[in-house]
Design a protein around this motif. Sequence first.
Motif, mmCIF file in Angstrom:
data_model
loop_
_atom_site.group_PDB
_atom_site.id
_atom_site.type_symbol
_atom_site.label_atom_id
_atom_site.label_comp_id
_atom_site.label_asym_id
_atom_site.label_seq_id
_atom_site.Cartn_x
_atom_site.Cartn_y
_atom_site.Cartn_z
ATOM 1 N N THR A 1 16.734 67.104 8.755
ATOM 2 C CA THR A 1 17.892 66.229 8.572
ATOM 3 C C THR A 1 18.015 65.689 7.154
ATOM 4 O OG1 THR A 1 16.612 64.324 9.341
ATOM 5 C CG2 THR A 1 17.882 65.543 11.005
ATOM 6 N N SER A 2 17.143 66.115 6.251
ATOM 7 C CA SER A 2 17.150 65.592 4.886
ATOM 8 C C SER A 2 17.130 66.711 3.859
ATOM 9 C CB SER A 2 15.925 64.694 4.670
ATOM 10 O OG SER A 2 15.772 64.375 3.308
ATOM 11 N N GLN A 3 17.944 66.542 2.819
ATOM 12 C CA GLN A 3 17.927 67.499 1.720
ATOM 13 C C GLN A 3 16.598 67.469 0.974
ATOM 14 O OE1 GLN A 3 21.567 67.773 -0.702
ATOM 15 N NE2 GLN A 3 22.525 66.372 0.753
ATOM 16 N N LEU B 1 10.636 72.406 0.870
ATOM 17 C CA LEU B 1 10.487 73.790 1.323
ATOM 18 C C LEU B 1 10.646 74.763 0.158
ATOM 19 C CD1 LEU B 1 12.476 73.794 4.698
ATOM 20 C CD2 LEU B 1 10.073 74.421 4.424
ATOM 21 N N ASN B 2 11.721 74.569 -0.610
ATOM 22 C CA ASN B 2 12.036 75.504 -1.690
ATOM 23 C C ASN B 2 11.025 75.462 -2.836
ATOM 24 O OD1 ASN B 2 14.307 76.390 -0.362
ATOM 25 N ND2 ASN B 2 15.716 75.058 -1.475
ATOM 26 N N GLU B 3 10.578 74.242 -3.165
ATOM 27 C CA GLU B 3 9.781 74.068 -4.378
ATOM 28 C C GLU B 3 8.265 74.050 -4.135
ATOM 29 O OE1 GLU B 3 11.271 70.501 -6.175
ATOM 30 O OE2 GLU B 3 13.360 71.185 -6.083
ATOM 31 N N SER B 4 7.847 73.580 -2.942
ATOM 32 C CA SER B 4 6.410 73.362 -2.742
ATOM 33 C C SER B 4 5.808 74.124 -1.567
ATOM 34 C CB SER B 4 6.139 71.858 -2.552
ATOM 35 O OG SER B 4 6.573 71.121 -3.670
ATOM 36 N N LEU C 1 9.981 82.715 8.675
ATOM 37 C CA LEU C 1 10.452 81.329 8.649
ATOM 38 C C LEU C 1 11.967 81.259 8.511
ATOM 39 C CD1 LEU C 1 9.709 78.352 8.681
ATOM 40 C CD2 LEU C 1 9.330 78.475 6.204
ATOM 41 N N LYS C 2 12.528 82.106 7.676
ATOM 42 C CA LYS C 2 13.975 82.061 7.442
ATOM 43 C C LYS C 2 14.793 82.587 8.620
ATOM 44 C CE LYS C 2 13.815 82.061 2.404
ATOM 45 N NZ LYS C 2 14.181 82.754 1.137
ATOM 46 N N GLN C 3 14.105 83.190 9.587
ATOM 47 C CA GLN C 3 14.777 83.670 10.787
ATOM 48 C C GLN C 3 14.834 82.607 11.894
ATOM 49 O OE1 GLN C 3 16.363 86.544 11.368
ATOM 50 N NE2 GLN C 3 15.946 87.386 9.330
ATOM 51 N N SER D 1 19.586 78.416 0.709
ATOM 52 C CA SER D 1 18.152 78.657 0.515
ATOM 53 C C SER D 1 17.663 79.870 1.292
ATOM 54 C CB SER D 1 17.350 77.416 0.943
ATOM 55 O OG SER D 1 17.710 76.292 0.167
ATOM 56 N N GLY D 2 18.568 80.503 2.045
ATOM 57 C CA GLY D 2 18.211 81.745 2.721
ATOM 58 C C GLY D 2 17.976 81.645 4.214
#
Length: 262
Positions: free
Chosen positions: A62-64, A70-73, A86-88, A105-106
């Motif tokens: 619920t938070s950006q 997720l994207n950076e770390s 994970l992206k599925q 982010s995919g």
Amino acid sequence: MTKVILLKNKTVPNDPYEQNFISNEFQPVFVPLIKHFHLPEEALQLFKDEKYLNKLKYIIITSQRTVECLNESIMPRLSSHQKEILKQKTIYTVGPATSAFLENSGFQHVKGGVKVGNGSLLADLILNSHENEDVDHFLFLVGEIRRDIIPKKLNGHGYKVNEVVTYSTKYLDDNIGTFVANFKSAGDIVEEHEQTWVVFFSPQGTEKIIEFLKDNSSYRLASIGPTTEQYLLDKGLTPHVVSEKPEPSSLLNAINGYMKSL
């Protein structure tokens, strides 16, 4: 040009609020109230466990700030195979901004988003979507400071929610100084339709700013949604507008609608 002070961290690399206001001849100014620190280790441990990852079906975000973590770390430390799995996963989220961030982010199966504007509605969507389904658990990636509406609702219907913290929040010591400097730089505005707008996105870190605004009248007040509106009302401030949805276009429409009515 009307100044709009946005009480939020600027989203990088592109902030949709900045883009929308500039394109409509407003002057947006960001005043960060808090700083976020990523806490990726617990989630990373789960996602590196491929047995767990394959079993996991549903994630709630619920938070950006969680998406940034997720994207950076997290993602850079996963294998290509783990990233793909994970992206599925089906991701449930609140609001169009976080939904778009996840999709960009995919993540390929994002639900909720534009259809739901708060945690209570998201919990209702999840319950309706999985009625009578045997779900082992929902993984809820959260910040250290969060509300418990979603877990309470899901737990109340017999669903298990595993909350994993992905970031912490620290209040910036001098956010009131930064705010006052930007507020006063608007000058002594005479025309009512040119008064500076102050937009509240969350109660976090706003106490001193609220006290300052109580002693000043040369501004217009906007709330990103009903929860923040109620907080402001409880503190003795009445927003001039409340955004219908927590998104840039709705906020802009609310402000423009008010200004046209003057």
